[in-house]
Design a protein around this motif. Structure first.
Motif, PDB file in Angstrom:
ATOM      1  N   UNK A 377       0.826  -1.218   0.000  1.00 43.45           N
ATOM      2  CA  UNK A 377       0.000   0.000   0.000  1.00 43.45           C
ATOM      3  C   UNK A 377       0.855   1.260   0.000  1.00 43.45           C
ATOM      4  N   UNK A 378       2.109   1.148   0.434  1.00 44.17           N
ATOM      5  CA  UNK A 378       2.988   2.322   0.440  1.00 44.17           C
ATOM      6  C   UNK A 378       3.285   2.811  -0.968  1.00 44.17           C
ATOM      7  N   UNK A 379       3.130   1.952  -1.961  1.00 48.19           N
ATOM      8  CA  UNK A 379       3.391   2.347  -3.352  1.00 48.19           C
ATOM      9  C   UNK A 379       2.095   2.589  -4.124  1.00 48.19           C
ATOM     10  N   UNK A 380       0.988   2.740  -3.414  1.00 50.19           N
ATOM     11  CA  UNK A 380      -0.307   2.917  -4.088  1.00 50.19           C
ATOM     12  C   UNK A 380      -0.320   4.159  -4.961  1.00 50.19           C
ATOM     13  N   UNK A 381      -0.801   3.998  -6.195  1.00 48.55           N
ATOM     14  CA  UNK A 381      -1.027   5.117  -7.108  1.00 48.55           C
ATOM     15  C   UNK A 381      -2.513   5.198  -7.409  1.00 48.55           C
ATOM     16  N   UNK A 558      -4.058  -5.482  -8.262  1.00 44.51           N
ATOM     17  CA  UNK A 558      -4.541  -4.568  -9.303  1.00 44.51           C
ATOM     18  C   UNK A 558      -3.402  -3.740  -9.902  1.00 44.51           C
ATOM     19  N   UNK A 559      -2.590  -3.139  -9.059  1.00 45.08           N
ATOM     20  CA  UNK A 559      -1.553  -2.222  -9.550  1.00 45.08           C
ATOM     21  C   UNK A 559      -0.288  -2.962  -9.990  1.00 45.08           C
ATOM     22  N   UNK A 560       0.114  -3.971  -9.222  1.00 49.33           N
ATOM     23  CA  UNK A 560       1.297  -4.737  -9.600  1.00 49.33           C
ATOM     24  C   UNK A 560       0.984  -5.861 -10.583  1.00 49.33           C
ATOM     25  N   UNK A 561      -0.278  -6.243 -10.651  1.00 52.43           N
ATOM     26  CA  UNK A 561      -0.682  -7.260 -11.615  1.00 52.43           C
ATOM     27  C   UNK A 561      -0.541  -8.689 -11.153  1.00 52.43           C
ATOM     28  N   UNK A 562      -0.331  -8.930  -9.843  1.00 52.78           N
ATOM     29  CA  UNK A 562      -0.198 -10.302  -9.358  1.00 52.78           C
ATOM     30  C   UNK A 562      -1.550 -11.022  -9.418  1.00 52.78           C
TER      31      UNK A 562
END
Length: 706
Positions: A377-381, A558-562
């Motif tokens: 979550x620290x890298x959430x965009x 969702x953001x990293x695509x895992x």
């Protein structure tokens, strides 16, 4: 015999059950007729507050009225070039069909404007203006169909634009029906009774119909976006079934303990019903925390979803006791075969004992696991979905791919510059400075408004809408390029991309206030219910940990695509701008639901025995089954959103399902017994009275039971 307002209400609804059920049915039909027939239309307008994008949009609306209409983009790719005779016949026929539509304006053919065609003449585009500010999906859908059907034989066509995206997005379909079916299966397994399975579902469905209809009527006062109905349906279905489940469970226990059906109904509503009202009020308070964000869209979501939850609460303590009056002892019938139970402790009680033997180790392991899950979550965009994240079979995605290939990925992420001007204004230094900025592919000449008071021009970045580099470019232009250019101080950057960036930043800046408000109000309510400052603080910290873990898993998927593709996300993408803000109050309220039902039983056992360890173990044993069933229902309802077409709703449903799973397992089954074991009698600390003990138990008012 139970006394009090809730007991009297339950007794009245039980004895007047025909009148109560009839009143509910007639009332829901009347409200549904009014709400679905005369309710307010959805309002998806977003605002960047007092940001640069909002100021740019204000200038454009004031001085460039001809730019207010929506547009579509026809993208063309011909393997043999657009001048191939067969390709040209297809392309011109499609353009003619689009131009002939009653909702479109004049269409410029790429054969008439060379700037609309790439140098190799293989890719072309054209803009199709829509004649009305608002067009229906039914008006645009034939245009999408025309473009799709024309593709083939070496010519690929795609129709892009917001109107096209909405027109080709299928309805939610049977997702909610799948959720109801899954809930029915879970209830049947948990209860082993068809009647017990049907009551929570019938109560919840009737309440949801009435709640959504009221929400649409409330939309006249607080307009809400179109996804509010889906969110309200998910939340209403989940909490509606859960609240009815808790009451039905208590009713069955009372029958099994020898009570008559009426007495069992009164007991269930006076005990579990009271907990339902506290839990539901917590959810409503948490949802209304969205109002503190000061965003018109989120205010509509908060009020709409709160109305639905309120109706489910009322149904649980009025409609359900009336239904129970019709079922009587039949709720115990038609049971699944059960293996004979031996005289031994329940599995949940044995598990609690395991955790309590090593509470520090259990709490540390659970805490570390939650922190690890929360780390992404620290890298959430944050951003808003565009055509690039739509399913690959959509015409809007095809249009995006063709245009990006021929004219660059930034064509779908234009930056609109707007400023006030006077008669001798010279924007050339500003335009030149923007053009010279790394990351800018092309800048259009400035255009002066008809009243000579404003000017606008557009710049296309080299990166796409969802790229982090595009957001960095906007910040560079605002912070460095425009202030350094002569006349650049009064220039504002707008457009869909800048609006998404500004909305994300505004939400991020206001989120701490909303979290503080939700925490404070929920703590006060929980302290009033469980009469313990320590437990209320424990609940707040644990809820924050579980929500943070859910955010982290959402970012990873969702953001990293895992595993994102397997879960229905077409590609890796930023989190939808409004999602973290909306998820927090909902999840905090739902987590407090489970806290209320578990701690109420623990409190009851402690006041009876004065032994915290035994109270936690027995309280967990008495609620584990029902909380597990309730969580499973909530997870089933939320995950059905993955079957729907809306990318943002998919994200919301998945994130909330993960949060409920974590809360019902790691938090309730590990952290709660471990932390309560570590705190001992300090669990029950209140500043204005001494900690209760077995001797003092009679002096403490009757606890809430579930």
């Amino acid at each position: 015999m139970s006394t009090g307002i809730l007991a009297s209400l339950a007794r009245l609804c039980y004895r007047r059950r025909r009148l109560v059920v009839a009143t509910w049915i007639v009332g829901v039909i009347a409200v549904a007729f009014a709400g679905f027939g005369f309710g307010a239309a959805s309002d998806n307008s977003a605002s960047g507050g007092d940001s640069g994008s909002a100021r740019a949009q204000s200038l454009i609306e004031e001085h460039f009225p001809d730019q207010q209409g929506d547009t579509l983009t026809l993208a063309i790719k011909a393997d043999n070039g657009i001048d191939d005779p067969a390709a040209r016949r297809t392309i011109e026929a499609v353009i003619a069909d689009l131009a002939a539509s009653p909702v479109t304006g004049p269409v410029t053919s790429p054969y008439q404007d060379r700037s609309l065609v790439t140098a190799d003449r293989r890719i072309a585009r054209t803009t199709i203006p829509l004649t009305a500010a608002e067009v229906s999906e039914a008006d645009v859908e034939p245009l999408v169909t025309t473009v799709k059907e024309a593709s083939g034989d070496g010519v690929t066509l795609g129709l892009g634009g917001k109107a096209a995206e909405k027109a080709e997005t299928p309805p939610q379909g049977a997702a909610e029906s799948v959720g109801v079916l899954a809930a029915a299966v879970i209830l049947f397994i948990a209860f082993g009774s068809l009647v017990a399975m049907g009551l929570p579902i019938a109560t919840a469905l009737l309440a949801i119909v009435g709640g959504i209809a009221l929400m649409k009527l409330a939309g006249h006062l607080a307009p809400s976006p179109d996804f509010t109905v889906l969110i309200a349906a998910m939340i209403g279905l989940g909490v509606g079934i859960d609240y009815a489940l808790f009451i039905v469970t208590r009713y069955k226990e009372s029958l099994q303990n020898g009570d008559e059906p009426e007495a069992a109904t009164v007991t269930a509503i006076a005990t579990a019903g009271r907990a339902v009202l506290f839990a539901g009020t917590t959810v409503v308070i948490a949802l209304l925390g969205l109002v503190t964000m000061g965003l018109r869209m989120m205010t509509g979501v908060a009020i709409g979803a709160s109305v639905t939850v309120l109706v489910t609460m009322v149904a649980a303590v009025t409609l359900l006791p009336a239904f129970l009056g019709f079922t009587g002892y039949r709720i115990l019938g038609m049971r699944l075969p059960r293996r004979a139970r031996k005289n031994r402790r329940a599995p949940a009680e044995r598990w609690a004992a395991v955790v309590q033997r090593r509470p520090l180790v259990a709490a540390a392991l659970a805490g570390v696991a939650l922190l690890v899950l929360a780390a992404p979550a620290l890298s959430m965009r944050l951003s808003l979905p565009d055509a690039s994240v739509q399913p690959r079979d959509r015409s809007s995605y095809t249009s995006h791919e063709i245009v990006s290939e021929g004219f660059g990925p930034g064509y779908g992420a234009p930056l609109v510059f707007a400023t006030r001007v006077d008669s001798d204004a010279d924007l050339r230094p500003v335009v030149d400075a923007v053009r010279a900025t790394p990351g800018i592919a092309y800048v259009t000449p400035p255009r002066i408004s008809a009243d000579q008071q404003a000017a606008t021009f557009m710049a296309y970045p080299t990166t796409g809408f969802q790229d982090e580099a595009t957001a960095d470019l906007v910040h560079e232009l605002r912070n460095d390029v425009l202030p350094a250019a002569p006349g650049g101080d009064g220039v504002h950057i707008g457009g869909p991309n800048a609006l998404a960036i500004d909305s994300a930043e505004e939400i991020s800046s206001r989120l701490p206030l909303m979290i503080a408000v939700v925490l404070a109000m929920s703590l006060v309510l929980l302290i009033a219910l469980v009469r313990s400052v320590t437990i209320a603080l424990q609940a707040a910290v644990m809820n924050l940990l579980s929500i943070g873990a859910a955010y982290g898993v959402l970012v990873a998927v969702v953001q990293w695509g895992w595993f994102g593709t397997a879960l229905g996300f077409p590609t890796a993408m930023p989190i939808t701008t409004w999602l973290p803000m909306m998820m927090f109050p909902i999840l905090f309220g739902l987590s407090m639901d489970y806290e209320v039902f578990l701690i109420s039983r623990v409190r009851e056992e402690y006041e009876r025995t004065g032994d915290t360890r035994a109270a936690v173990a027995r309280g967990l044993a008495r609620t584990a089954k029902v909380i597990t069933a309730a969580a499973a229902i909530m997870i089933a309802v939320f995950t059905t959103s993955l079957l729907g077409p809306d990318i943002s709703v998919k994200q919301a449903g998945f994130g909330m399902a993960v949060a409920v799973l974590i809360d019902a397992t790691v938090v309730r089954m590990v952290l709660v017994p471990a932390v309560m074991e570590l705190c001992g009698r300090a669990n029950w600390w209140m500043p204005w009275r001494r900690t209760p003990s077995p001797a003092a138990a009679d002096d403490v008012r009757e606890p809430v039971q579930v």
